[in-house]
Design a protein around this motif. Structure first.
Motif, mmCIF file in Angstrom:
data_model
loop_
_atom_site.group_PDB
_atom_site.id
_atom_site.type_symbol
_atom_site.label_atom_id
_atom_site.label_comp_id
_atom_site.label_asym_id
_atom_site.label_seq_id
_atom_site.Cartn_x
_atom_site.Cartn_y
_atom_site.Cartn_z
ATOM 1 N N VAL A 108 -7.732 -7.070 -2.260
ATOM 2 C CA VAL A 108 -6.734 -6.541 -3.184
ATOM 3 C C VAL A 108 -7.237 -5.199 -3.704
ATOM 4 N N ALA A 109 -6.534 -4.124 -3.326
ATOM 5 C CA ALA A 109 -6.930 -2.795 -3.816
ATOM 6 C C ALA A 109 -6.365 -2.583 -5.219
ATOM 7 N N VAL A 110 -5.086 -2.884 -5.394
ATOM 8 C CA VAL A 110 -4.439 -2.725 -6.699
ATOM 9 C C VAL A 110 -3.376 -3.815 -6.838
ATOM 10 N N ARG A 111 -3.196 -4.265 -8.072
ATOM 11 C CA ARG A 111 -2.074 -5.168 -8.343
ATOM 12 C C ARG A 111 -1.261 -4.560 -9.472
ATOM 13 N N ARG A 112 0.056 -4.524 -9.287
ATOM 14 C CA ARG A 112 0.930 -4.003 -10.347
ATOM 15 C C ARG A 112 2.000 -5.050 -10.650
ATOM 16 N N PHE A 123 3.408 -6.320 -7.237
ATOM 17 C CA PHE A 123 3.020 -5.573 -6.030
ATOM 18 C C PHE A 123 1.514 -5.623 -5.863
ATOM 19 N N VAL A 124 1.097 -5.812 -4.632
ATOM 20 C CA VAL A 124 -0.336 -5.759 -4.318
ATOM 21 C C VAL A 124 -0.520 -4.791 -3.158
ATOM 22 N N ASP A 125 -1.447 -3.863 -3.317
ATOM 23 C CA ASP A 125 -1.847 -3.047 -2.165
ATOM 24 C C ASP A 125 -2.984 -3.787 -1.495
ATOM 25 N N LEU A 126 -2.746 -4.209 -0.270
ATOM 26 C CA LEU A 126 -3.745 -4.990 0.450
ATOM 27 C C LEU A 126 -4.506 -4.059 1.402
ATOM 28 N N GLN A 129 1.587 -2.429 1.390
ATOM 29 C CA GLN A 129 2.125 -2.933 0.123
ATOM 30 C C GLN A 129 2.756 -4.303 0.344
ATOM 31 N N ILE A 130 2.329 -5.254 -0.499
ATOM 32 C CA ILE A 130 2.900 -6.608 -0.454
ATOM 33 C C ILE A 130 3.747 -6.794 -1.718
ATOM 34 N N VAL A 131 4.930 -7.356 -1.557
ATOM 35 C CA VAL A 131 5.777 -7.627 -2.717
ATOM 36 C C VAL A 131 5.875 -9.126 -2.915
ATOM 37 N N PHE A 132 5.559 -9.557 -4.122
ATOM 38 C CA PHE A 132 5.757 -10.969 -4.488
ATOM 39 C C PHE A 132 6.961 -11.011 -5.407
ATOM 40 N N ASP A 133 8.010 -11.670 -4.927
ATOM 41 C CA ASP A 133 9.266 -11.712 -5.676
ATOM 42 C C ASP A 133 9.450 -13.140 -6.193
ATOM 43 N N ALA A 134 9.561 -13.270 -7.512
ATOM 44 C CA ALA A 134 9.657 -14.597 -8.123
ATOM 45 C C ALA A 134 10.851 -15.369 -7.572
#
Ligand code: ASP
Length: 604
Positions: A35-39, A46-49, A57-62
């Motif tokens: 994990v480089a960054v989590r926003r 958002f996580v930059d992997l 960029q990975i998007v986690f959508d609830a």
């Protein structure tokens, strides 16, 4: 509270984090990395992997994947995760042109947290000017190496070595490993030594280079040798040196200088294509004498001109003490023209003077051809003489001339350094230009003023040029020692952009000539036997003429990339004082080990 970790199980990566493009939209993929960054933006996280190939960029959508979204809130920087998800093209407004994967993102369906991480002691994605101190990063080298910049360098290094091996194999060379535990080798630095347990009071030395072994390979009829060799030199360290470094070491039988040049030019043309550069072939050549005369150094940067100008004719007969003294003592007065340099301020000229002084110059004189003539020499020499100096130097309106007087070696060194410094400051070097050359005909011997002795400029196995052999014999056997300085060697360096990337020579293959060289170096017959007896013997059993070269891997990378910090080009470098800050080496060993080695450490 420790978070509970997931098992990787049999889940396999489908892509790297640098790989996905718009064309992959719709695919289900599995990515793994750090994990480089989590926003966090409420229902969206958002996580930059990151992995060695890049960032995605990975998007986690609830809404889509509530479990994965909840879990994503637990991850922190440098956690190791696996994500299963679907590739989607980002809204055009959200494209990130800085990332090769910037057109897409991966919408997570599942998240596995494979490992947690402590907060790193420094920020990995800080901009270059905000990076943590190098000592901190060296201590945690394994973290620093995660930075894309270092990942790229290590990868390029691998590609370089792979390219070298491919080329040398094609040229029918055999890769041969030579030993690491040996006796002293003759590259002129101090040896690293290793005590022997089985041989009381005796020591191995680590090779400064495989020089003698590769010559023995020639005597052994192995004909064409190469090795990607680790070398160890215990020198007073400079910024661009490391106590252990790697070189492509080459030797072949019946070698001529021209063959060595062609072999190495072919190699460098090929490896420079790794950075998209096309080197000219053949490389231009300069003799050592000419390089020193025109550039003041034996590794000139030919990406720009600014050659040194001999100003003797303009100042001949002067009463100005510094110039008169220099000329009287067979010294020199030389200068260089800074194009458009009339703008140089007093402060800048003072800074340049400091550079010149670091190389032994007493002072730096200057002339500026601005709207008015100005010069540090005006008072002492008058306008006419100053104008003569400027025109002798070839300066035109708006130029400046920098002048140094003194011993030839000091004039060369200080103007040579100034030339590089001015080029850097005045931005005379076009980016992505590469200027290779050969420097040839080095002198055999270098005179050391401190002990009055002669030293081999390359190493004692280097052959004199055929034409100088008779003179050489007269110097050694006839006592005409003044001739030593005139003997030229069949030695050569490859220089790219002012960096000596390779150096070598045609060797001595005759016992009588080798004897002469040892004698010239002040080695008695006995001493020579003691140190190199095995080699002198070997020379008597049918040694073919041979020669070779060694090319520094780190130096070549410096030339390829323009990176000046050598530590950025190796995985686990040491500091300038030869320490490894990560493993804390060198370190003490316990008494039991010392006893076995018959060594006692004496307190200072
Ligand atoms: N042994 C030399 C060095 O390591 C290279 C050579 O002469 O081939 O610099």
């Amino acid at each position: 509270m420790p978070i509970n970790l997931d098992h990787l199980g049999e889940l396999e990566r489908t892509h790297s984090c640098g790989e996905l493009r718009a064309g992959d939209a719709g695919r289900e993929v599995v990515l793994m990395g750090w994990v480089a960054v989590r926003r966090d933006f409420g229902p969206l996280t958002f996580v930059d992997l990151r992995d060695r190939d890049g960032l995605t960029q990975i998007v986690f959508d609830a809404e889509d994947a509530p479990d994965a979204h909840a879990r994503a809130k637990e991850v922190r920087g440098e956690y190791v995760i696996a994500v299963r998800g679907r590739v989607e093209v980002r809204d055009s407004a959200a494209h990130n042109p800085k990332l090769p994967t910037g057109e897409i993102e991966v919408r997570a369906l599942e998240l596995l947290v494979l490992n947690e991480a402590r907060t790193p002691p420094f920020q990995l994605d800080a901009s270059p000017d905000k990076l943590a101190a190098e000592e901190t990063r060296l201590k945690y080298r394994y973290l620093d190496l995660r930075r894309p910049y270092l990942q790229r360098n290590i990868r390029l290094r691998h590609l370089l070595v792979a390219e070298i091996r491919g080329y040398m194999n094609e040229q029918a060379f055999t890769e041969i490993e030579t030993p690491i535990l040996i006796k002293s080798t003759p590259e002129g630095a101090r040896d690293y030594v290793v005590p022997s347990r089985l041989h009381h009071g005796k020591f191995y030395a680590l090779p400064q280079s495989p020089q003698i072994f590769k010559q023995l390979c020639m005597i052994a009829g192995l004909d064409k040798y190469y090795q990607i060799a680790r070398c160890f030199r215990d020198e007073d360290l400079r910024a661009d040196r490391q106590p252990e470094f790697t070189q492509l070491d080459v030797e072949f039988s019946f070698a001529t200088r021209e063959q060595v040049y062609r072999l190495i030019e072919g190699l460098y043309v090929r490896v420079f294509r790794l950075v998209g550069a096309e080197l000219p072939q053949p490389f231009p050549r300069l003799s050592y004498a000419e390089a020193m005369r025109r550039y003041g150094v034996d590794k000139p940067d030919l990406r720009f001109g600014m050659e040194l100008q001999d100003l003797r004719a303009a100042v001949e007969g002067t009463t100005f003490a510094p110039f008169a003294a220099a000329l009287e003592k067979r010294g020199e007065v030389k200068g260089l023209v800074v194009k458009g340099g009339a703008h140089l301020s007093r402060k800048q000229l003072d800074e340049l003077q400091e550079v010149a002084k670091r190389y032994g110059a007493g002072a730096l004189a200057w002339v500026k051809l601005g709207d008015e003539l100005s010069s540090s020499l005006l008072k002492a020499l008058g306008e006419e003489a100053v104008t003569r100096i400027a025109s002798q130097a070839g300066a035109e309106k708006n130029d400046a001339v920098l002048v140094v007087a003194g011993k030839a070696s000091v004039v060369a060194a200080s103007l040579g350094a100034l030339r590089n410094e001015v080029a850097r400051r005045e931005k005379l070097i076009k980016p992505n230009t590469f200027a290779p050359l050969w420097v040839t005909e080095f002198p055999m011997f270098e005179h050391n003023e401190d002990d009055g002795r002669y030293y081999a400029m390359h190493h004692p196995f280097t052959s004199p040029v055929d034409e100088d052999l008779v003179k050489f014999e007269r110097a050694v056997e006839g006592g005409e020692t003044h001739l030593f300085g005139e003997i030229r060697a069949k030695a050569y360096d490859t220089v790219v952009n002012g960096i000596e990337v390779a150096g070598g020579s045609i060797r001595i293959h005759r016992r009588d000539v080798q004897r002469l060289v040892f004698k010239a170096l002040g080695l008695t017959e006995e001493k020579a036997r003691e140190r190199f007896g095995f080699f002198l013997d070997a020379l008597e059993y049918g040694t073919p003429p041979h020669g070779g070269i060694a090319a520094g891997i780190e130096r070549t990378l410096m030339a390829l990339t323009g990176i000046e910090n050598i530590r950025d080009l190796m995985a686990f470098p040491k500091t300038a004082s030869a320490a490894d800050l990560m493993i804390d080496a060198p370190g003490p060993i316990d008494n039991h080990q010392l006893d076995e080695l018959y060594i006692r450490v004496v307190e200072e």
